[in-house]
Design a protein around this motif. Sequence first.
Motif, PDB file in Angstrom:
ATOM      1  N   LEU A   1       0.825  -1.212   0.000  1.00  0.00           N
ATOM      2  CA  LEU A   1       0.000   0.000   0.000  1.00  0.00           C
ATOM      3  C   LEU A   1       0.861   1.265   0.000  1.00  0.00           C
ATOM      4  O   LEU A   1       0.361   2.348  -0.252  1.00  0.00           O
ATOM      5  CB  LEU A   1      -0.926   0.015   1.221  1.00  0.00           C
TER       6      LEU A   1
ATOM      7  N   HIS B   1      -4.774   6.911  -2.018  1.00  0.00           N
ATOM      8  CA  HIS B   1      -4.942   6.051  -3.193  1.00  0.00           C
ATOM      9  C   HIS B   1      -6.339   6.249  -3.748  1.00  0.00           C
ATOM     10  O   HIS B   1      -7.265   6.603  -3.020  1.00  0.00           O
ATOM     11  CB  HIS B   1      -4.806   4.572  -2.824  1.00  0.00           C
TER      12      HIS B   1
ATOM     13  N   ILE C   1      -7.106  -2.096  -4.340  1.00  0.00           N
ATOM     14  CA  ILE C   1      -6.806  -1.353  -3.105  1.00  0.00           C
ATOM     15  C   ILE C   1      -7.830  -1.705  -2.032  1.00  0.00           C
ATOM     16  O   ILE C   1      -7.480  -1.904  -0.866  1.00  0.00           O
ATOM     17  CB  ILE C   1      -6.785   0.166  -3.368  1.00  0.00           C
TER      18      ILE C   1
END
Length: 66
Positions: free
Chosen positions: A32, A43, A49
Amino acid sequence: MAKKAAPKKVRITQVRSGIGRQGVHRRTIEALGIKRHQHSVVHELTPAIQGMIEKVSFMVEVEEVE
């Protein structure tokens, strides 16, 4: 033609330590882009994700960013 909505952005902050955690959790935090405890990254909320966030949900805090 209709415009596509811009993808949502989220801020992910590590709030629990990676010490003593399983390797897969530590590697997910690293993937991440989080480098240390209390570090935050931003993000776009994609399915990949979102899956990473769910895998380490007990270690991170997520908030939506405009």
